[in-house]
Design a protein around this motif. Sequence first.
Motif, PDB file in Angstrom:
ATOM      1  N   ASN A   1       6.306  -4.047 -30.549  1.00 55.97           N
ATOM      2  CA  ASN A   1       5.770  -4.761 -31.705  1.00 55.97           C
ATOM      3  C   ASN A   1       6.872  -5.398 -32.530  1.00 55.97           C
ATOM      4  O   ASN A   1       7.716  -4.683 -33.066  1.00 55.97           O
ATOM      5  N   GLU A   2       6.846  -6.716 -32.620  1.00 60.41           N
ATOM      6  CA  GLU A   2       7.734  -7.444 -33.542  1.00 60.41           C
ATOM      7  C   GLU A   2       9.197  -7.010 -33.409  1.00 60.41           C
ATOM      8  O   GLU A   2       9.872  -6.791 -34.419  1.00 60.41           O
ATOM      9  N   LEU A   3       9.647  -6.887 -32.189  1.00 61.11           N
ATOM     10  CA  LEU A   3      11.030  -6.467 -31.942  1.00 61.11           C
ATOM     11  C   LEU A   3      11.975  -7.653 -32.129  1.00 61.11           C
ATOM     12  O   LEU A   3      11.728  -8.738 -31.594  1.00 61.11           O
ATOM     13  N   SER A   4      13.018  -7.453 -32.920  1.00 61.47           N
ATOM     14  CA  SER A   4      13.960  -8.553 -33.120  1.00 61.47           C
ATOM     15  C   SER A   4      15.387  -8.041 -33.180  1.00 61.47           C
ATOM     16  O   SER A   4      15.631  -6.857 -33.397  1.00 61.47           O
ATOM     17  N   LYS A   5      16.330  -8.968 -32.985  1.00 64.71           N
ATOM     18  CA  LYS A   5      17.742  -8.601 -33.033  1.00 64.71           C
ATOM     19  C   LYS A   5      18.567  -9.703 -33.690  1.00 64.71           C
ATOM     20  O   LYS A   5      18.476 -10.880 -33.326  1.00 64.71           O
ATOM     21  N   ARG A   6      19.329  -9.309 -34.691  1.00 60.37           N
ATOM     22  CA  ARG A   6      20.215 -10.239 -35.371  1.00 60.37           C
ATOM     23  C   ARG A   6      21.627  -9.685 -35.283  1.00 60.37           C
ATOM     24  O   ARG A   6      21.876  -8.562 -35.710  1.00 60.37           O
TER      25      ARG A   6
END
Length: 261
Positions: free
Chosen positions: A8-13
Amino acid sequence: TTPLLQVNELSKRFDTGYRRFKRTYNQALHPVSFVLNKGETLAVVGEAGSGKSTLARILVGAEDRTTGDILFEGEALELRNLKQRCKLIRMIFQDPNTSLNPRLTIGELLDEPLKFNTSLDVKERKAQVIDRLRKVGLLPEHAEFYPHMISEGMKQRVAVARALMLNPKIIIADEALTALDLSVRSQILNLLLKLQKEMGLSYIFVSHNLNIIKHFSDKIMVLHKGEMVEKATTEDLFNSPQHEYTQRLIQEQDLLNHKRG
Ligand code: ADP
């Protein structure tokens, strides 16, 4: 029913330091969501730099996520817990020459992950190693060999066997077919499909090449510059691609096919 894996809504910055006294970031992965069911094959497709490896590396705990949840059979997965995670998700890489330690015998390479299964004694561990060798079409004798003594295709079989040691539910193959010669590629692919049937495995295939994955993926997720631009069943994606970028990918692939053919 609860999906095997739910993201769910996995993100990487990535933090890329300072420029003109301001913090700079690289948003490698914008929020993505998807589910993977038991026995299913999902392909993650995109060009170099689209965020595919970042996604794969987060799923195997090699990278922290910036946002999002990963649920395994409905429960939050603690990816930093190596022991827990290795029993669920394992990865196969593009090049077995770099993923297999050349100083270990095949037997030692396969035995290594079993340290996470402390209930097995030496005899049982040996039996497990031989069982996995057989499963991938190798012989018990190969346990004594070193990686440099066997062919590229056999090395990739060893990488598959190693991934199977702890009976994971999901295998992530990061360009694991891309670098192989065509004949070897189809052998490894057939092996993976056979294992999927036998063991009820789910796969996530990460690839820049739509051609390779289109014949055996149930669904495809297209990444472009870190964003998920399209997610569909393989059939729908090829029959009626919705996003301009997907349309272009398919056209380019068709052109390549014509050139080759
Ligand atoms: P792909 O696997 O599709 O080629 P990656 O996931 O490797 O793409 O990379 C996605 C983006 O994240 C790229 O812009 C890449 O430069 C950036 N990136 C990857 N790793 C790092 C890192 N450790 N630090 C900063 N940026 C990174």
